[in-house]
Motif scaffolding. Structure first.
Motif, short mmCIF file in Angstrom:
data_model
loop_
_atom_site.label_atom_id
_atom_site.label_comp_id
_atom_site.label_asym_id
_atom_site.label_seq_id
_atom_site.Cartn_x
_atom_site.Cartn_y
_atom_site.Cartn_z
N ILE A 2 0.85 -1.19 0.00
CA ILE A 2 0.00 0.00 0.00
C ILE A 2 0.89 1.25 0.00
CG2 ILE A 2 -1.95 -1.06 1.22
CD1 ILE A 2 -1.04 0.37 3.78
N ASN A 27 0.59 -0.86 10.18
CA ASN A 27 0.23 -1.41 8.86
C ASN A 27 1.41 -2.12 8.20
OD1 ASN A 27 -2.60 -0.52 7.84
ND2 ASN A 27 -1.81 1.19 9.04
N GLU A 29 2.57 -5.03 7.99
CA GLU A 29 2.41 -6.29 7.24
C GLU A 29 1.83 -6.05 5.84
OE1 GLU A 29 -1.59 -5.58 8.61
OE2 GLU A 29 0.36 -5.20 9.51
N LYS A 30 1.31 -4.83 5.61
CA LYS A 30 0.78 -4.54 4.26
C LYS A 30 1.87 -3.97 3.35
CE LYS A 30 -3.90 -3.50 5.82
NZ LYS A 30 -4.76 -2.39 6.24
N GLN A 31 3.11 -3.95 3.82
CA GLN A 31 4.25 -3.40 3.05
C GLN A 31 4.00 -1.96 2.61
OE1 GLN A 31 6.37 -5.42 -0.03
NE2 GLN A 31 5.34 -7.32 0.51
N ASP A 209 -2.11 -2.13 -3.73
CA ASP A 209 -3.50 -2.55 -3.52
C ASP A 209 -4.37 -1.36 -3.16
OD1 ASP A 209 -2.90 -5.29 -3.81
OD2 ASP A 209 -1.95 -5.21 -1.83
#
Ligand code: ASP
Length: 440
Positions: A2, A27, A29-31, A209
């Motif tokens: 993201i 956040n 883990e959402k890179q 994403d």
């Protein structure tokens, strides 16, 4: 992956930077690819430092240095992390003072220091929190633009360059918003508020994403709450609605932000750094369901120019001559209305009733120029299939004795634009909000 873009107020103080970094870390883990603006107020200060340096006044430089030093010290970071940038800034300002000359190109270099400093501070703080992070300039990240200084347009080549340079990093990237390079390696900027656009370009380049725009309000609202006390946050809106609203005055998103996101259909989410639990506004290809009208935007300080000429009757090429005047003077036109013998157009007030504009247009007909008007823009995907709505819009305004000077509908099926006198603008926006949004 993201993109998380944080505006000036989200990085405006040590406290705000701590909040911003904790949102990023939550956040992780959402890179996240972090994009940052300059510290709140710094771009304005940089602009005034450049202007005053021309006459040898270096006072603003002191304020810029102090603001950064205070934030760095409150965050317990290495006091020298932005010394190189601040020294370079000082040298550039001395150059302006020495030459008594300030070009747009130099102004871009001066403005670039805000984001170059903030990105380094935020990357250092994230690293200190245990998340190895590095600052990247817009040009390191691969954004390339044309050479129109102070308002450059990105080139489509940027996407491949970003994909090549920014995917598979082993650090958490913090990228400068707003600034880039042209093909010759000169610093360019994307226009005031352009960090949103950087976020969107990066989002497309890395195939994100989601592109998140973190600001200091709860999302995009149905109207400016200072004008409509009953304005509310829109949970979703379509790309088309967001583009129209952003262009015509809703200040939350930079008008060009949506353009790249549409290309890969990446949702753009507007969220509040100071209320992170709140969902904010999700801008997507088409909203699932929602109001017929999404919002009312108001653009102030609009000039209306009317050219009347009987030479226009049955003649071809007349309108193109009028537009050529604006093209030659590099002025962009917002709204246009024509009759058989006259053309009315609106311009941004900063161009006002300029002498050169009036002189050139007077060669084509009789010219009337009125400043201090406003465009009220009613935006909603539902406008196109609702035949009664336009009547309601006009009625809400005219039944309150407000004169509509110009009206534009049809060019965009989801937008009705009305020009009213500047002094009637707030009342008109409120009436439309009550009639079209509050009543639903
Ligand atoms: N710092 C720049 C400005 O103040 C860009 C941005 O914040 O988006 O306009």
């Amino acid at each position: 992956m993201i993109v998380m873009k944080f505006g000036g107020s989200s990085v405006g103080s040590a406290e705000a930077i701590k909040k911003t970094c904790s949102i990023v870390i939550n956040n992780i883990e959402k890179q996240p690819y972090v994009v940052v603006s300059a510290l709140s107020g710094i771009t304005d200060l940089l602009i005034s430092s450049a202007k005053t340096a021309k006459s040898g006044d270096m006072e603003a430089l002191g304020k810029i240095k102090d603001t950064h030093k205070e934030v760095i010290s409150a965050l317990n970071l290495d006091p020298k992390i932005v010394d190189q940038e601040l020294e370079e800034l000082e040298t550039t300002l001395k150059g302006i003072a020495y030459l008594h000359e300030l070009t747009d190109r130099t102004m871009d270099t001066i403005m670039s220091f805000g984001e170059r400093c903030s990105s380094k501070i935020i990357a250092a703080y994230l690293t200190a929190q245990g998340h190895k992070s590095s600052a990247f300039t817009g040009w390191d990240a691969g954004i390339i633009t044309d050479s129109v200084h102070k308002n450059a347009s990105y080139l489509a080549d940027s996407y491949d360059r970003i994909a090549e340079r920014m995917k598979n990093l082993d650090v958490l990237p913090v990228i400068t918003g707003f600034i880039a390079h042209d093909a010759d390696g000169e610093i360019t900027t994307l226009g005031r508020g352009g960090s949103d656009l950087t976020a969107s370009i990066i989002g497309v380049g890395i195939d994100a994403d989601e592109i998140q725009i973190w600001t200091d309000v709860d999302g995009v609202m149905t109207c400016d709450p200072r004008i409509c006390s009953n304005a509310r946050t829109l949970p979703t809106m379509s790309f088309r609605e967001a583009s129209e609203l952003a262009y015509f005055g809703a200040k939350i998103l930079h008008p060009k932000t949506i353009q790249p996101a549409v290309k890969k259909n990446i949702p753009v989410v507007v969220k509040n750094t100071f209320n992170p639990e709140f969902d904010g506004t999700r801008v997507i290809e088409s909203k699932v369901k929602g109001n017929t009208i999404s919002g009312i935007a108001l653009k102030r300080n609009v000039t209306v120019i009317t050219i009347v000429s009987s030479r226009m009757l049955d003649a071809h090429g007349f309108i193109s001559k009028i537009f050529k005047v604006f093209d030659d003077l590099k002025i962009s036109v917002d709204m246009v209305a024509t009759s058989e013998v006259s053309v009315s157009i609106t311009l941004d007030g900063e161009n006002g009733c300029r002498y050169d504009v009036i002189a050139e247009l007077s060669k084509l007909g009789e010219v009337k120029c009125e400043s201090d008007n406003a465009i009220i823009c009613v935006v909603g995907d539902g406008i196109e299939d609702n035949p009664r709505l336009k009547g309601r819009i006009i009625n809400a305004i005219t039944s309150n004795d407000i004169i509509i000077k110009m009206i534009s509908q049809g060019a965009s099926s989801i937008n009705v634009g009305l020009v009213v006198k500047g002094s009637d603008a707030e009342k008109a926006a409120k009436l439309l909000h009550d009639e079209l949004i509050d009543s639903e």
